[in-house]
Design a protein around this motif. Structure first.
Motif, PDB file in Angstrom:
ATOM      1  N   LEU A  95       1.086  -1.105   0.033  1.00  0.00           N
ATOM      2  CA  LEU A  95      -0.121  -0.055  -0.087  1.00  0.00           C
ATOM      3  C   LEU A  95       0.843   1.111  -0.169  1.00  0.00           C
ATOM      4  O   LEU A  95       1.995   1.526   0.955  1.00  0.00           O
ATOM      5  CB  LEU A  95      -0.800  -0.125   1.107  1.00  0.00           C
ATOM      6  CG  LEU A  95      -1.683  -0.878   1.825  1.00  0.00           C
ATOM      7  CD1 LEU A  95      -2.509  -0.674   2.808  1.00  0.00           C
ATOM      8  CD2 LEU A  95      -2.673  -1.515   0.629  1.00  0.00           C
ATOM      9  N   ILE A  96       0.569   2.197  -0.282  1.00  0.00           N
ATOM     10  CA  ILE A  96       1.243   3.637  -0.347  1.00  0.00           C
ATOM     11  C   ILE A  96       0.014   4.503   0.127  1.00  0.00           C
ATOM     12  O   ILE A  96      -1.246   4.639   0.212  1.00  0.00           O
ATOM     13  CB  ILE A  96       1.483   4.603  -1.868  1.00  0.00           C
ATOM     14  CG1 ILE A  96       1.968   3.837  -2.874  1.00  0.00           C
ATOM     15  CG2 ILE A  96       2.010   5.925  -1.173  1.00  0.00           C
ATOM     16  CD1 ILE A  96       3.380   3.070  -2.254  1.00  0.00           C
TER      17      ILE A  96
ATOM     18  N   LYS B  24       3.212  12.037   3.170  1.00  0.00           N
ATOM     19  CA  LYS B  24       2.079  11.657   1.236  1.00  0.00           C
ATOM     20  C   LYS B  24       2.319  10.525   0.817  1.00  0.00           C
ATOM     21  O   LYS B  24       1.898   9.610  -0.250  1.00  0.00           O
ATOM     22  CB  LYS B  24       2.743  13.451   0.751  1.00  0.00           C
ATOM     23  CG  LYS B  24       2.037  13.614  -0.940  1.00  0.00           C
ATOM     24  CD  LYS B  24       2.572  14.205  -1.313  1.00  0.00           C
ATOM     25  CE  LYS B  24       2.913  14.168  -2.640  1.00  0.00           C
ATOM     26  NZ  LYS B  24       3.081  15.456  -3.645  1.00  0.00           N
ATOM     27  N   GLY B  25       3.804  10.217   0.877  1.00  0.00           N
ATOM     28  CA  GLY B  25       4.044   8.031   0.438  1.00  0.00           C
ATOM     29  C   GLY B  25       4.626   6.947   1.578  1.00  0.00           C
ATOM     30  O   GLY B  25       5.447   6.501   0.725  1.00  0.00           O
ATOM     31  N   GLN B  26       3.579   7.414   2.643  1.00  0.00           N
ATOM     32  CA  GLN B  26       3.799   6.279   3.662  1.00  0.00           C
ATOM     33  C   GLN B  26       3.368   4.525   2.453  1.00  0.00           C
ATOM     34  O   GLN B  26       2.889   4.977   2.591  1.00  0.00           O
ATOM     35  CB  GLN B  26       3.876   6.340   4.598  1.00  0.00           C
ATOM     36  CG  GLN B  26       3.313   4.923   5.678  1.00  0.00           C
ATOM     37  CD  GLN B  26       5.287   4.672   6.276  1.00  0.00           C
ATOM     38  OE1 GLN B  26       5.988   4.401   5.626  1.00  0.00           O
ATOM     39  NE2 GLN B  26       5.109   4.907   8.006  1.00  0.00           N
ATOM     40  N   THR B  27       5.471   4.034   2.633  1.00  0.00           N
ATOM     41  CA  THR B  27       4.277   2.849   1.915  1.00  0.00           C
ATOM     42  C   THR B  27       4.428   1.135   2.960  1.00  0.00           C
ATOM     43  O   THR B  27       5.142   1.421   4.105  1.00  0.00           O
ATOM     44  CB  THR B  27       5.764   2.270   1.586  1.00  0.00           C
ATOM     45  OG1 THR B  27       6.200   2.863   0.386  1.00  0.00           O
ATOM     46  CG2 THR B  27       5.442   0.525   0.956  1.00  0.00           C
TER      47      THR B  27
ATOM     48  N   VAL C 116      -3.984   5.360  -1.511  1.00  0.00           N
ATOM     49  CA  VAL C 116      -3.974   5.606  -2.506  1.00  0.00           C
ATOM     50  C   VAL C 116      -3.939   4.507  -3.914  1.00  0.00           C
ATOM     51  O   VAL C 116      -3.754   4.761  -5.038  1.00  0.00           O
ATOM     52  CB  VAL C 116      -3.076   7.365  -2.813  1.00  0.00           C
ATOM     53  CG1 VAL C 116      -2.870   8.481  -2.029  1.00  0.00           C
ATOM     54  CG2 VAL C 116      -1.053   6.997  -2.684  1.00  0.00           C
ATOM     55  N   HIS C 117      -2.744   3.464  -3.389  1.00  0.00           N
ATOM     56  CA  HIS C 117      -2.397   2.945  -4.852  1.00  0.00           C
ATOM     57  C   HIS C 117      -2.232   1.344  -3.409  1.00  0.00           C
ATOM     58  O   HIS C 117      -1.835   1.467  -2.553  1.00  0.00           O
ATOM     59  CB  HIS C 117      -0.912   3.029  -5.040  1.00  0.00           C
ATOM     60  CG  HIS C 117       0.069   2.190  -5.755  1.00  0.00           C
ATOM     61  ND1 HIS C 117      -1.122   2.021  -6.968  1.00  0.00           N
ATOM     62  CD2 HIS C 117       0.581   1.186  -5.386  1.00  0.00           C
ATOM     63  CE1 HIS C 117      -0.602   0.873  -7.270  1.00  0.00           C
ATOM     64  NE2 HIS C 117       0.764   0.570  -7.278  1.00  0.00           N
ATOM     65  N   ILE C 118      -2.450  -0.036  -4.413  1.00  0.00           N
ATOM     66  CA  ILE C 118      -2.330  -0.786  -3.433  1.00  0.00           C
ATOM     67  C   ILE C 118      -2.219  -1.529  -4.750  1.00  0.00           C
ATOM     68  O   ILE C 118      -2.485  -2.011  -6.252  1.00  0.00           O
ATOM     69  CB  ILE C 118      -3.980  -1.713  -3.216  1.00  0.00           C
ATOM     70  CG1 ILE C 118      -3.230  -2.665  -2.667  1.00  0.00           C
ATOM     71  CG2 ILE C 118      -4.892  -1.257  -4.075  1.00  0.00           C
ATOM     72  CD1 ILE C 118      -4.632  -3.425  -1.649  1.00  0.00           C
TER      73      ILE C 118
END
Length: 245
Positions: free
Chosen positions: A6-7, A59-62, A91-93
């Motif tokens: 995930l992001i 803003k972009g933790q992974t 925001v992304h998976i």
């Protein structure tokens, strides 16, 4: 069993940091795990690329988690963003190999610290930056920051006095940008110690204020003594921008 990467974005203002804690559920990790457990009907442990402190944003933790589910990644994404608090968003998976670990496999992390350098406050962005009314010397801070680049022992910039592991880190790049009345400190490194960036920024700000000279930076690092560096800057100015693998 599948492994999902995930992001995540979040405003850390009201949270007690990323990591789950026994005495509170008010953490980013706890909120994510709570929604995932409800959705999947099974215990879920999510691993972040690192522990952002209370009040720090991303803003972009992974992060990654493993689950046995027939849900598509699109369904997981929609569910998370429906039931997570409004100050946390995915925001992304994507599905990744089972051996992927967001913390262990991270190669570079980039953080930004924002300072509002004006006598007039920035009311609307106050939760995302630190207000410093005294004018700062950008060129002096850039000169001082150059000493921090490379591989060094950053023990003097670590707030954990009981740190037993190595305090060596690599900083690949430091940019100090002035955009109007805002000053942005951007750090890219292979990892950062507890409060390391906030202490480095505090020390650079003292250089900008004329309280220190740029050439003092090597002496501070060589001493490996937290007391020689400046105080820790407030958390609200710090944001994790992205993590590279």
């Amino acid at each position: 069993m599948k492994n999902y990467k995930l992001i995540i974005q979040y405003e850390g203002t009201k949270y007690s940091g990323w990591q789950s804690q026994g005495n509170t559920t008010n953490t980013i990790q706890a909120k994510l795990e709570g929604v995932l457990c409800k959705m999947l009907g099974q215990p879920v442990e999510i691993h972040g690329s690192g522990r952002t402190d209370a009040g720090v944003h991303a803003k972009g933790q992974t992060a990654n988690f493993k689950a046995d589910t027939k849900k598509t990644k699109e369904e997981i994404l929609e569910y998370l963003n429906t039931y997570l608090p409004q100050d946390i968003g995915v925001v992304h998976i994507e599905e990744v190999p089972l051996n992927f670990h967001s913390r262990l496999h991270a190669k570079k992390k980039t953080y930004m610290y924002r300072i509002w350098n004006s006598e007039i406050p920035n009311v609307l962005d106050r939760r995302f930056l630190y207000h410093c009314p005294q004018k700062l010397d950008i060129e002096k801070m850039k000169e001082a920051s150059a000493y921090l680049i490379g591989q060094h022992d950053f023990k003097s910039f670590c707030a954990n006095k009981r740190m037993k592991k190595s305090t060596d880190r690599i900083i690949y790049k430091i940019d100090i940008l002035k955009i109007g009345d805002e000053i942005q400190f951007i750090f890219c490194g292979n990892g950062f110690l507890y409060n390391m960036i906030r202490i480095m920024v505090g020390t650079l700000v003292e250089v900008g204020e004329g309280k220190r000279k740029p050439k003092e930076m090597p002496t501070i690092m060589e001493a490996k003594n937290r007391e020689l560096a400046a105080g820790t800057m407030p958390a609200q100015g710090l944001t994790l921008l992205n993590v590279q693998y």
